[in-house]
Design an enzyme around this catalytic site. Structure first.
Site, short mmCIF file in Angstrom:
data_model
loop_
_atom_site.label_atom_id
_atom_site.label_comp_id
_atom_site.label_asym_id
_atom_site.label_seq_id
_atom_site.Cartn_x
_atom_site.Cartn_y
_atom_site.Cartn_z
N SER A 211 -2.75 7.82 1.81
CA SER A 211 -3.52 7.38 2.95
C SER A 211 -2.69 6.91 4.13
O SER A 211 -3.25 6.56 5.18
CB SER A 211 -4.46 6.24 2.50
OG SER A 211 -3.72 5.09 2.10
N LYS B 35 0.12 0.23 9.82
CA LYS B 35 -1.01 0.99 9.30
C LYS B 35 -2.32 0.23 9.54
O LYS B 35 -2.37 -0.99 9.36
CB LYS B 35 -0.80 1.26 7.81
CG LYS B 35 -1.86 2.13 7.16
CD LYS B 35 -1.49 2.39 5.69
CE LYS B 35 -2.56 3.16 4.96
NZ LYS B 35 -2.21 3.41 3.54
N SER C 259 -0.12 6.41 -1.86
CA SER C 259 -0.34 6.48 -0.42
C SER C 259 0.90 6.29 0.44
O SER C 259 0.83 6.49 1.65
CB SER C 259 -1.40 5.46 -0.01
OG SER C 259 -2.66 5.83 -0.50
#
Length: 494
Positions: free
Chosen positions: A150, A74, A174
């Site tokens: 996210s 990520k 997230s």
């Protein structure tokens, strides 16, 4: 190996093929890249290519339990030396990481082959993945809707079959929200298990944790086995991990008492599909022999949401200030929503922040009282199906007003005008169930037990006692066996 064969294997199985010599790491990487080339232009899941690094890794000797498996990290808090970690923000697009993050070191030590970084909203601050820097990321199950956030880029990549698992992190849902939106497994681990550093400490006062999104429970177990544990710079010792998660999921849990609720003061009318998801899970759990009953919510989720956002506002102010100092960023390098939230945090001062931090103990005690009677709390992961792309975008006129308000330093005025309540309703209204685990440090897992009439995944969440990560994964494994989901791919993945 062709893409059909690739999609039939999870990360654990692919690693086994590499160990046996049936396939090489280079061959797996080539399939993953071909898959990315085919679907990423539509999904916008991978935003930074790391092909050179991946080529060097597969050309050498790989060791570790998942050696040779293609992987993505990520673009937030998962620094890779020599590449930017943009955090989804224009302000960081040119700042190069001087070293690997601790969790990335452990991904590499496990033998994973990292070949790219995945999209995130600016600073990971939304439950959707639609940054101005990279553009919107789309859901493989329906490209008109969000994959959540996210960790939406990672979830979209896994759900589309680019990789069997990908790096993620969770400060308010997230990991679990994207997992629920895309039909994946997402565990938010107990506070203290995951490594941080070397250049940052425990984020968000312990609310944030590192992790992964996966298609199977055994992959989640194997990856968490690979990355948990203390680091030399840890603030406090990690609880001893006496039994691996991989071993723990081999034995179904004993009969559990599970209390479930779909009620929320933030969203008093959750979507019927969210209610149906929990009811389906309750039926499966009952068939497995567990005691399942509806309960009142164990905590005041409206108060918890306010406490969560007070902490988040303060963090936003600090993040914007840090970016200005480290990169020389100007207002134009931040999104209008980020500037507005940061200004509210700056203007609020330290008293609301410390009051919210003090309130965390009340939420911990509420869960502790609940767990005297019940082993697990079950809720929907989402209160609604995933929203459409752009549905939560602030209109241009309001964005302009937000920029002016931030520049004029009138955050206190924005608070008095009810902007906090508006942010709770708009940003947490469709995901009111996930912040509880972050504030309290408790583990929580989302599993894909339900698909809507429109064919969209809608996950179910379980929250356990502190340290009950293995129990949650064992339950998830038994649910996966009772209601399998691995071979359920979206049209774009086939």
């Amino acid at each position: 190996m062709d893409i059909g064969e690739y999609l039939e294997h999870d990360a654990t199985a692919l690693a086994g093929l590499v160990r046996s010599g049936e396939v090489t790491a280079a061959e797996l990487l080539e399939v993953a890249r071909e898959r990315a080339t085919a679907v990423n232009p539509t999904l916008n899941a991978i935003v930074i290519s790391m092909d050179g690094e991946a080529d060097r890794r597969v050309a050498g000797e790989l060791r570790g339990p998942l050696a040779g498996v293609p992987f993505l990290i990520k673009d937030l808090a998962q620094d890779f030396r020599g590449y930017p970690t943009t955090r989804g923000s224009r302000s960081y697009r040119r700042l190069i990481a001087p070293s690997h993050a601790a969790v990335v070191e452990r991904f590499l030590d496990a033998g994973l082959v990292v070949f790219g970084k995945t999209a995130t909203p600016e600073f990971g601050a939304k439950a959707i993945t639609e940054s101005e820097l990279w553009g919107p990321t789309r859901n493989p199950w329906n490209t008109d809707v969000t994959p959540g956030g996210s960790s939406g880029g990672s979830a979209a990549a896994v759900a589309a079959g680019i990789v069997p698992a990908a790096g993620a992190n969770d400060g308010g849902g997230s990991i679990r929200i994207p997992a629920a939106c895309t039909g994946l497994v997402g565990l938010k681990a107990s506070r203290g298990l995951m490594p941080f550093g070397p250049h940052v400490g425990e984020p968000l006062f312990g609310m944030g944790v590192e992790g992964v999104v996966t298609r199977t429970v055994r992959d989640a177990a194997a990856l968490y086995d690979a990355i948990i544990g203390p680091t030399p710079a840890a603030t406090y010792p990690t609880p001893p991990h006496t039994e691996t998660f991989t071993a723990r999921i081999a034995t179904p849990p004993q009969r559990l008492r599970i209390g479930f609720t779909t009620r929320s003061a933030i969203n008093p009318a959750p979507h019927p599909e969210a209610v149906a998801a929990v009811q389906r899970a309750a039926n499966v759990l009952t068939e497995l022999g567990h005691h399942v009953e509806e309960v009142d919510p164990p905590h005041d989720d409206a108060e918890l949401a306010r406490d969560f956002l007070e902490i988040w506002f303060a963090k936003a102010a600090a993040q914007v200030d840090e970016a200005r100092r480290r990169t020389g960023a100007s207002d134009a390098d931040f999104e209008a929503d980020t500037l507005a939230v940061a200004e509210i945090g700056r203007a609020s001062g330290v008293i609301p922040l410390f009051r919210a931090l003090d309130d965390v103990n009340d939420h911990v005690l509420a869960l502790e009282r609940f767990h005297r009677t019940y082993d697990l709390l079950m809720t929907p992961t989402l209160a609604t199906p995933p929203p459409r792309i752009g549905a939560m975008t602030t209109p241009p006129l309001l964005q302009h007003a937000a920029r002016l308000a931030a520049k004029a330093r009138i955050g206190s005025v924005m608070s008095r005008l009810g902007l906090v309540e508006q942010l709770i309703a708009e940003n947490l209204g469709w995901v009111p169930y996930t912040q509880l685990a972050n504030l309290t440090g408790r583990p929580a897992v989302s599993v894909p037990l339900h698909w809507t009439a429109d064919g969209l995944p809608l996950g179910v969440q379980f929250v356990g006692r502190l340290g009950a990560d293995g129990e949650l994964l064992a339950l998830a494994a038994s649910l996966e066996q009772a209601a399998p989901w691995f071979h359920r791919y979206s049209d774009i993945a086939l």
